[in-house]
Design an enzyme around this catalytic site. Structure first.
Site, PDB file in Angstrom:
ATOM      1  N   GLU A 179     -12.469  -6.090  -4.573  1.00 18.60           N
ATOM      2  CA  GLU A 179     -11.430  -6.627  -3.630  1.00 18.60           C
ATOM      3  C   GLU A 179     -11.427  -8.222  -3.922  1.00 18.60           C
ATOM      4  O   GLU A 179     -10.156  -8.695  -3.803  1.00 18.60           O
ATOM      5  CB  GLU A 179     -11.592  -6.298  -2.262  1.00 18.60           C
ATOM      6  N   SER A 456       4.169  36.143  29.907  1.00 24.48           N
ATOM      7  CA  SER A 456       3.446  37.208  31.025  1.00 24.48           C
ATOM      8  C   SER A 456       2.214  36.501  31.604  1.00 24.48           C
ATOM      9  O   SER A 456       1.576  37.068  32.513  1.00 24.48           O
ATOM     10  CB  SER A 456       3.098  38.312  30.373  1.00 24.48           C
TER      11      SER A 456
END
Lengths: 765, 184
Positions: A179, A456
């Site tokens: 980098e 339900s």
């Protein structure tokens, strides 16, 4: 007019001079300001330490449901290694079911334990016994709590912060090589690097290199937005220069390694190599090999473009480029680079002890139960109620069943989703949370945030409300007959049974077990909608539902977590235990912040809840939940309820044993029909989870003034097990008069002679 | 002939049915209230009763119906007993939060043991949290069903918790329950 010329010049010079002075003053002030920002914030964040989050430690005692293999698996999870325990803490030795363990020094929530030698004997289904090193009996011993994450409780990020000593040398050198090659020479900004990047961009005709130093990238991540403007670039450069002036290269590099963005896990950003290592490989950074490190370093360039989970080929190519660069920089030798380039990516399989959905709940409960100011302190330790074994079982069961269901489904290309929560109903401890089929995919946490109609699953609340009136019991006959209601908005509502059949007169126990809609609507209207809504609220639903008749069939929407809260009260004999994921938080000195206690409150009449729960055991024994039993150890008694919303958009199952409560939801994110009932979709997942967490049968203590009676499942008449093939045992208030089945009638209050007399009378006349 | 045959059949049916009935009455589930009261136990320091090392005999995992076990007696296992001892030591040292965590741990092992809920309720009272103590008392009372001694201890906890909230009338009602007389 001649003298006006120099006058004008002087004036101009003065204006320019003043402008310059103002400009310099402003620039100076700006630089001073940025300098302050850099020093203050950087200092603050560089050493901010996240809270460490621990799972519930495993308790070992005679009878604990832990086999020898379970124990060894747990020791591996805790990074104990096999060897000579005399060598030091962190080592164990196993001979069959016998273990010798040198336990580490551990800070538990309630005590600090020094390293200790113990021997443990484990059998084929449980722990047999434990002893101290001197041979005396040890009644109970707990293993280390498992570290499951690090969170910054206030801003919600989790991060694994590396100190300079934690950074592997290859990572330090490798990041610089890839980098920012001149990192050690420049002062925050690298003019040579910018020129080189500019030249490369000009030659390529587009932007291919950034030319930013690591320092500039760090500044950008820390302090600035992502926009590409001249003023932002200038700010970045000034801040980078000031940062370099105040801090050492090593501080800056380590801060960079902790801050850099490496990927996205749904709504959660993965920052830093420590977390990246955990997220992609489920290993601490120190254990990564060359290829794995290269993959992480390569991600810096484009975390989403090279995302190894979404674009494996790009990620592999990028990793191999990095390996080549590392070899070129002579950080690794060429042969090692070549070997590593041939390796697979080595990504962690799903379910590797990485629990984002659970941590999500931890963050919410921290916010709910603790003061924000307390949470801002550094070095907190959070003790949670997570059970790593239940969590792994829940993740695996959900992923496996959803794959099967997808394969069987006609909806091509659509992927079913799901959520699972497992809790201990007695304490309200949430022990596992799964927010979706893939732990890594888009981070929508369905367990906590998907609000769906519960179908339900609402029925037990209707039946409980009825039982609490004292006018109903399990044998009460209900009318399962068509009904049409005029609603307040003028429309009419004509519910139907799922099977489209009409069952006529049925006992309450069967109507619930077979989830009959018509009988339930009639029952609920008779009991009254307000009463049903009140029952839901006292069970733990936070907002009172709208009083619409369709409430009785579960149009009310809840998240799986809310369903867990409601069902916890049913599983806990009518006592509401507030759900919690956080057991305690200790500060850096080991003092509790404000311990959150088990909270238990009476919410529903224990006798009514007992009668209901006994009916719920018949759901799984004879009703819509029959299929669950086949997946459980024979003879296991469980209570539960299926739930299916209209058009099968949502498939639910909620149920409990003596030890655990689990709620499962299955459906599509876009809310389309699944074609699955609760029994077909959610229930198999539920049963597998319950089977793998080793639950005891559901056998509540019978309350006073309630007794067991046999009734016919079909006709509700009192009978005996021997007399009717469909006899079921139900719990009813003691002495409830029940109509008997002709020729069978048996009630515990009758004596045998009474029965024989009655029978002779019947036969003779 | 036909008539005779018929009456013979009736006689056989009668015998079979009588046999069945008597069998049924043996199988018939019992009411939990019809049980004799629990034999009283002397316990110097409730709820830590001198208990055998084994866990309480839970009703076997027989299929429903659950025949309620005659008289229940709740005990602590060796593991939970050592945790209760530890919690009491922690209380003695004034470390109530640690004691609370220790009892949580015991409850994870035996969540349905009323003795542990009574212990936790006593701790809540020591922490001046009468509301939580009341919850523990009610929970213990529900779990103590069939165990007169545990019921009496749970009842005393509940009454104390109610009194601490100024609910004296309710406390007196609890104390007038029949099981309150079976205290040691």
């Amino acid at each position: 007019m001649a003298r006006s010329k120099p006058h004008r010049l002087r004036k101009l010079l003065a204006v320019v001079g003043i402008a310059l002075i103002v400009l310099i003053a402003f620039t100076g002030a700006w630089i001073v300001y940025l300098d302050r920002v850099v020093t203050r914030d950087f200092q603050g964040r560089l050493w901010s330490v996240p809270a460490r989050v621990y799972a519930q430690p495993l308790d070992l005692y005679a009878g604990a449901p832990v086999t020898a293999d379970d124990l060894e698996e747990e020791l591996h999870r805790l990074h104990y290694r096999s060897g000579d325990p005399a060598a030091g803490p962190g080592v164990y030795r196993r001979h069959g079911g016998d273990f010798e363990l040198h336990a580490r020094r551990v800070r538990f929530v309630d005590e600090l334990r020094e390293p200790e030698l113990v021997s443990i004997r484990a059998g084929s289904d449980s722990i047999i016994g434990l002893r101290h090193a001197d041979g005396t009996e040890l009644p109970i011993f707990r293993l280390d709590p498992l570290l499951v994450g690090n969170v910054f409780p206030v801003h919600g990020e989790d991060r694994i912060v590396l100190s300079p000593g934690d950074v592997p040398p290859l990572l330090r050198l490798g990041v610089k090589a890839v980098e920012d090659r001149r990192f050690d020479e420049h002062h925050g900004v690298d003019p040579y690097g910018i020129l080189r990047a500019l030249w490369a961009d000009l030659r390529a005709g587009r932007v291919i290199q950034g030319g930013s130093t690591l320092t500039q990238q760090l500044v950008k991540n820390y302090f600035l937005s992502d926009e590409q403007t001249i003023s932002r670039k200038a700010t970045e450069a000034v801040m980078a220069l000031r940062l370099e002036a105040h801090f050492s290269k090593d501080d800056i590099l380590v801060a960079y390694l902790n801050e850099v963005y490496l990927g996205q896990d749904g709504s959660r950003a993965i920052h830093g190599f420590g977390l990246g290592s955990e997220y992609f490989f489920a290993k601490p950074l120190a254990e990564l090999d060359v290829g794995e490190l290269a993959l992480l370093i390569g991600l810096v360039k484009g975390p989403s473009y090279y995302d190894p989970r979404k674009h494996a080929d790009r990620a592999r190519a990028r990793r191999n480029v990095v390996l080549q660069e590392l070899a070129d920089a002579r950080l690794i030798d060429a042969a090692a680079a070549k070997r590593a380039a041939a390796e697979p990516l080595g990504l962690r399989p799903p379910g590797g002890g990485y629990v984002p959905a659970y941590l999500d709940l931890v963050r919410r409960h921290l916010k709910r139960d603790y003061a924000e100011a307390d949470l801002a302190a550094a070095g907190l330790t959070v003790y949670t109620t997570l059970n790593p074994r239940a969590q792994a079982a829940a993740e695996q069961s959900l992923a496996r069943h959803l794959s099967h269901l997808d394969a069987a489904s006609r909806a091509r290309g659509a992927h079913l989703e799901g959520a699972v929560i497992v809790a201990d109903p007695n304490s309200g401890d949430v022990v596992a949370v799964v927010g979706g089929r893939s732990v890594d995919a888009e981070g929508f946490d369905r367990a906590l945030d998907a609000r769906r109609p519960i179908g339900s699953l609402v029925k037990p609340a209707v039946y409980l409300a009825a039982l609490e009136t004292g006018r109903y019991n399990a044998a009460t006959m209900l009318d399962d007959a068509p009904i049409t209601l005029k609603l307040s908005d003028g429309s009419t509502w004509a519910p139907q049974n799922y099977t489209h059949e009409i069952y006529g007169r049925v006992p309450m126990v069967r109507a619930l077990a077979e989830s009959m809609n018509l009988a339930t609507v009639r029952l609920g209207l008779d009991v009254g909608l307000p009463r049903v809504a009140d029952t839901l609220v006292s069970l733990g639903l936070e907002t009172r539902p709208t009083l619409n008749p369709s409430l009785l069939l579960g149009t009310v929407e809840m998240t799986p977590l809310e369903v867990v809260q409601v069902y916890t009260t049913l599983a806990n004999g009518g006592f509401r235990a507030r759900l919690r994921a956080v057991q305690a938080v200790l500060d850096e000195q080991g003092r509790p912040l404000k311990s959150f206690k088990v909270q238990v409150e009476a919410a529903a009449a224990p006798a009514a809840v007992y009668q209901l729960d006994r009916m719920l055991t018949l759901v799984t024994a004879r009703g819509t939940g029959r299929g669950a039993s086949a997946r459980l150890p024979p003879g296991t008694i469980v209570a539960g309820k299926t739930g299916t919303s209209s058009d099968t958009r949502d498939s639910w199952f909620a149920g409990f044993t003596g030890t655990y409560l689990a709620v499962v939801w299955v459906g599509y994110d876009d809310n389309r029909a699944t074609g699955l009932t609760g029994a077909a979709g959610a229930m198999p997942v539920w049963a597998d989870v319950i089977a793998s967490v080793k639950s005891a049968s559901y056998q509540p203590v019978p309350p006073e003034l309630v007794e067991d009676r046999w009734i016919g499942f079909g006709d509700g008449l009192e009978t005996t097990a021997a007399c009717s093939a469909d006899a079921v045992a139900v719990a009813v208030p003691t002495g409830t008069p029940l109509p008997g089945k002709p020729g069978c009638g048996s009630s515990p209050t009758d004596t045998l002679t009474d029965k024989i007399k009655a029978w002779f009378n019947k036969t003779i006349h | 002939m036909v008539q005779q045959d018929h009456s013979l059949k009736r006689l056989v049916t009668a015998f079979t049915a009588a046999a069945l009935l008597s069998a049924c009455s043996l199988l018939a589930p019992h009411s939990s209230t019809s049980q004799p009261p629990t034999p009283q136990m002397s316990s110097p320091q409730p709820p830590m009763s001198p208990a055998p090392p084994q866990s309480p005999p839970l009703s076997p995992s027989a299929p429903a119906p659950h025949a309620p076990s005659p008289a229940r007696e709740n005990h602590l296992s060796a593991a939970t007993r050592s945790l209760v001892t530890q919690a009491r030591t922690q209380v003695a040292h004034g470390d109530l939060p640690a004691a609370s965590s220790t009892l949580d741990r015991a409850l994870r092992i035996e969540p349905s043991n009323p003795l542990l809920w009574i212990e936790l309720g006593r701790l809540r009272l020591a922490e001046s949290d009468a509301h939580q103590a009341e919850g523990c008392g009610r929970k213990a009372l529900a779990l103590a069903s069939g165990d007169r001694l545990a019921q009496a201890q749970a009842g005393r906890l509940l009454a104390d918790a109610l009194r601490a909230q100024g609910r004296n009338q309710e406390a007196r009602e609890v104390e007038s329950q029949p099981f309150m007389n079976s205290s040691p």
